[in-house]
Design a protein around this motif. Structure first.
Motif, short mmCIF file in Angstrom:
data_model
loop_
_atom_site.label_atom_id
_atom_site.label_comp_id
_atom_site.label_asym_id
_atom_site.label_seq_id
_atom_site.Cartn_x
_atom_site.Cartn_y
_atom_site.Cartn_z
N LYS A 74 31.72 92.34 148.36
CA LYS A 74 31.07 92.40 149.67
C LYS A 74 29.82 91.52 149.71
CE LYS A 74 30.46 96.82 149.41
NZ LYS A 74 31.02 96.93 148.05
N SER A 75 28.97 91.64 148.69
CA SER A 75 27.71 90.91 148.70
C SER A 75 27.94 89.39 148.62
CB SER A 75 26.82 91.37 147.54
OG SER A 75 26.51 92.74 147.66
N THR A 76 28.88 89.00 147.78
CA THR A 76 29.21 87.57 147.68
C THR A 76 29.72 87.07 149.02
OG1 THR A 76 29.72 87.77 145.33
CG2 THR A 76 30.65 85.89 146.50
N LEU A 77 30.52 87.90 149.70
CA LEU A 77 31.07 87.52 151.00
C LEU A 77 29.96 87.35 152.03
CD1 LEU A 77 33.78 87.05 152.50
CD2 LEU A 77 33.71 89.46 153.15
N VAL A 78 29.03 88.30 152.07
CA VAL A 78 27.91 88.20 153.02
C VAL A 78 27.06 86.98 152.71
CG1 VAL A 78 25.75 89.32 153.75
CG2 VAL A 78 27.84 90.68 153.51
N ASN A 79 26.74 86.77 151.44
CA ASN A 79 25.95 85.60 151.06
C ASN A 79 26.63 84.31 151.50
OD1 ASN A 79 24.02 87.22 149.86
ND2 ASN A 79 24.91 87.03 147.80
N SER A 80 27.95 84.27 151.32
CA SER A 80 28.70 83.05 151.65
C SER A 80 28.75 82.84 153.16
CB SER A 80 30.10 83.14 151.07
OG SER A 80 30.05 83.32 149.65
N LEU A 81 28.85 83.93 153.93
CA LEU A 81 28.86 83.80 155.39
C LEU A 81 27.51 83.31 155.90
CD1 LEU A 81 30.75 87.09 156.35
CD2 LEU A 81 31.58 84.75 156.74
N VAL A 82 26.43 83.76 155.24
CA VAL A 82 25.08 83.34 155.65
C VAL A 82 24.77 81.95 155.12
CG1 VAL A 82 22.63 83.91 155.46
CG2 VAL A 82 24.32 85.74 155.75
N GLY A 83 25.32 81.60 153.95
CA GLY A 83 25.06 80.29 153.35
C GLY A 83 23.92 80.30 152.36
N THR A 84 23.40 81.46 152.03
CA THR A 84 22.34 81.58 151.03
C THR A 84 22.36 82.99 150.47
OG1 THR A 84 19.97 81.29 150.63
CG2 THR A 84 20.59 82.33 152.69
N ARG A 85 21.75 83.15 149.29
CA ARG A 85 21.77 84.47 148.67
C ARG A 85 20.74 85.39 149.33
NH1 ARG A 85 21.26 84.95 142.52
NH2 ARG A 85 22.08 87.01 143.05
N VAL A 86 21.24 86.36 150.07
CA VAL A 86 20.38 87.35 150.70
C VAL A 86 20.62 88.74 150.13
CG1 VAL A 86 20.11 86.10 152.87
CG2 VAL A 86 22.07 87.63 152.56
N SER A 87 21.75 88.91 149.45
CA SER A 87 22.09 90.22 148.89
C SER A 87 22.50 90.04 147.44
CB SER A 87 23.23 90.87 149.69
OG SER A 87 23.49 92.17 149.23
N GLU A 88 22.05 90.95 146.59
CA GLU A 88 22.31 90.82 145.17
C GLU A 88 23.78 91.04 144.87
OE1 GLU A 88 20.57 92.53 140.93
OE2 GLU A 88 20.27 93.65 142.79
N ALA A 89 24.34 90.15 144.08
CA ALA A 89 25.74 90.26 143.66
C ALA A 89 25.79 90.04 142.16
CB ALA A 89 26.60 89.24 144.38
N GLY A 90 26.75 90.66 141.51
CA GLY A 90 26.86 90.49 140.06
C GLY A 90 27.92 91.39 139.47
N VAL A 91 28.02 91.34 138.15
CA VAL A 91 29.06 92.11 137.47
C VAL A 91 28.66 93.58 137.32
CG1 VAL A 91 29.96 90.14 136.22
CG2 VAL A 91 28.09 91.47 135.23
N LEU A 92 27.37 93.89 137.46
CA LEU A 92 26.92 95.28 137.34
C LEU A 92 27.45 96.07 138.52
CD1 LEU A 92 25.12 97.44 135.97
CD2 LEU A 92 23.25 96.64 137.45
N ARG A 93 28.10 97.23 138.21
CA ARG A 93 28.66 98.07 139.27
C ARG A 93 28.02 99.45 139.22
NH1 ARG A 93 29.67 93.77 141.53
NH2 ARG A 93 31.51 92.59 140.95
N PRO A 94 27.60 100.01 140.38
CA PRO A 94 27.59 99.36 141.68
C PRO A 94 26.37 98.45 141.83
CG PRO A 94 26.74 101.58 141.90
CD PRO A 94 27.15 101.41 140.45
#
Length: 536
Positions: A74-94
């Motif tokens: 989800k976070s990678t998708l939001v960042n990609s829609l915005v075009g910049t990193r606004v939400s933290e994404a990574g392998v750590l879950r959650p």
């Protein structure tokens, strides 16, 4: 811009309905109580976070909430829609612990206040310098926060909200995720090629269908060689669930999404971005998106409100059964005590022994002491028997489980003390009555007031065995005085008996009364729904 036409009367009716929903309580642990509480909380969140603010300000930006399972991207998708990193994404879950809302700078004022999601504290993040990134994970002291970001790359009128995982191991994350989804104009449900058949996202999809909200799905991280097959199978599942017309987007698995750290190529999210931008730039599409969700939530009230009212009615019915068990037990024991008093049951054991030896080997005070003790024992036995009947009845009631309503009340040990105090007060007032009668007699012929009190107590409590007590009383204070004193003492005995048993009855009902389970909320919920339907 085409917006909803909402009359003030409809908003008033909706606000009144919201207050009735908030007032609904389900304290008794019935089988359906957890579901009822969850339904109430979900409905309240949808009314507070979406429906009321949306109808009050239909021109506000569209809010698209991106939700899904752990690791769906989800976070990678939001960042990609915005075009910049606004939400933290990574392998750590959650990864997503703090929800992040992204909007155009000119739309910031719509979300910085408490118009939507009033239970979340706003954290304003100014635009960061390139290369300097910071992702706070929560509020101070564990408070629930909403982090707001601005991005000029988003069109005006569109806001994206990256929600926590709907199946998070952290319970608070799951609660926040559910609330956020309820606040959405558009539900963007994200799943993956490996998890598209999981139960949790499908529960939300079915909820979206039932409420007829504006919904789109994203099948993320699909291996290139499996795109066609996975997409076909997922489409078949949607069609089988009656969701075949839901817009569906597929995002292939790419190196940027493998570790959740980068941005997807613009081409990977272009169809999804185009669809979202169209919803806010095309007046007709915007109206349809807002109207569908708002009307769907309003329509869903027809089924959700009666279900809530039914759960309230079940609570009240259970409370009535618990109350009836107490009333039946104490009414029965009350009648039995009266019967025992009429039969002279108090004049037994030590009290009878004292009476038979009075006045040669027993004083008036000793006789009174024995009678008071015997009366207290009779009342305590009645209370004990009533409590045992109540315990047995409540053990059969699921509504009494887990609330401390079953088993002996923790204050029951003091019942003996309370009853002892009551019978001693009765004795004290009876002695005052006796003193008043003696005071009116000639001083030379006046008997001892304590003797008079002992005789009237024996006459009142001894039944046929104590017939001679009445005769002795008449000899000492006269027939009229004896009759008057027995009448006053009898009424006093009834008063103190009723009060003592009523106190114990109220003690057993106190935990239930504290829950305040009343019948009115059921009718109020249905009435509020009826008013809303008329205004629609």
């Amino acid at each position: 811009m085409v917006t909803l036409d909402v009359r003030p009367q409809l908003l008033d009716a909706l606000s009144a309905l919201r207050d009735r929903v908030a007032a609904a309580r389900f304290p008794l642990p019935l089988a359906g109580a957890p579901r009822a509480r969850a339904n109430r909380d979900e409905l309240l969140a949808q009314l507070d976070d979406y429906l009321v603010p949306r109808l009050r300000e239909p021109e506000a930006p569209l809010l698209a909430v991106v939700g899904g399972s752990t690791g769906a991207g989800k976070s990678t998708l939001v960042n990609s829609l915005v075009g910049t990193r606004v939400s933290e994404a990574g392998v750590l879950r959650p990864t997503t612990r703090t929800p992040v809302l992204v909007c155009h700078p000119e739309d910031h004022h719509w979300f910085s206040g408490m118009r939507v999601l009033p239970n979340l504290t706003r954290v304003w993040m100014p635009q960061r310098e390139p290369g300097k990134e910071s992702f706070p994970s929560g509020g101070v002291g564990g408070e629930r926060v909403l982090r707001i970001e601005i991005a000029e790359s988003l069109p005006r009128g569109l806001a994206l909200l990256d929600a926590p995982d709907i199946d998070s191991l952290v319970a608070e994350n799951r609660v926040v995720a559910a609330e956020l989804i309820c606040a959405a104009d558009i539900w963007v449900m994200v799943t993956t090629a490996a998890r598209y058949a999981d139960a949790v996202p499908w529960h939300l999809l079915r909820t979206a269908k039932e409420q007829r909200v504006t919904l789109i799905t994203v099948l993320d991280r699909v291996p290139h060689q499996m795109v066609s097959e996975v997409s076909r199978q997922y489409g078949a599942l949607l069609a089988k669930a009656g969701l075949g017309d839901v817009p569906r987007f597929t995002v292939p698995e790419l190196p940027e999404s493998a570790w959740g750290g980068g941005l997807l190529p613009a081409s990977a999210v272009a169809p999804l971005r185009t669809w979202l931008v169209h919803q806010v730039t095309d007046p007709g599409a915007r109206y349809q998106a807002v109207a569908r969700t708002a009307q769907g939530v309003l329509d869903s009230l027809k089924a959700r409100m009666p279900e809530l009212a039914g759960a309230v009615a079940q609570q009240h019915s259970a409370a009535l059964r618990l109350t009836a068990a107490v009333d039946t037990a104490y009414d029965s024991e009350h009648a039995r005590v009266k019967g025992r008093l009429q039969a002279g049951a108090v004049l037994a054991g030590d009290a009878l022994k004292r009476w038979r030896s009075y006045p040669l080997d027993c004083t008036a005070r000793e006789l009174l002491d024995a009678l008071v003790e015997s009366l207290g024992t009779l009342l305590l036995c009645a209370v004990t028997a009533a409590d045992e009947r109540i315990d047995e009845a409540w053990r059969r009631e699921p509504a009494a489980a887990g609330l401390g309503l079953t088993g002996r009340d923790p204050t029951a040990n003091s019942a003996e003390h309370r009853i002892g105090m009551a019978v001693r007060r009765w004795r004290r007032v009876l002695e005052e009555y006796a003193e008043e009668e003696v005071r009116d007699l000639e001083k030379g012929a006046a008997p001892d007031a304590e003797v008079v009190a002992a005789l009237v107590a024996t006459a009142l409590l001894g039944g046929r065995r104590a017939r001679s007590a009445g005769e002795r009383l008449a000899e000492r204070i006269g027939a009229h005085g004896a009759l008057r004193l027995r009448d006053r003492g009898g009424r006093l005995l009834t008063e103190y008996l009723d009060k003592a048993l009523s106190t114990e009855r109220e003690r057993r009902l106190a935990p239930l009364d504290a829950l305040d389970v009343r019948p009115e909320p059921q009718a109020e919920l249905i009435a509020a729904l009826s008013v809303l339907q008329k205004e629609r």
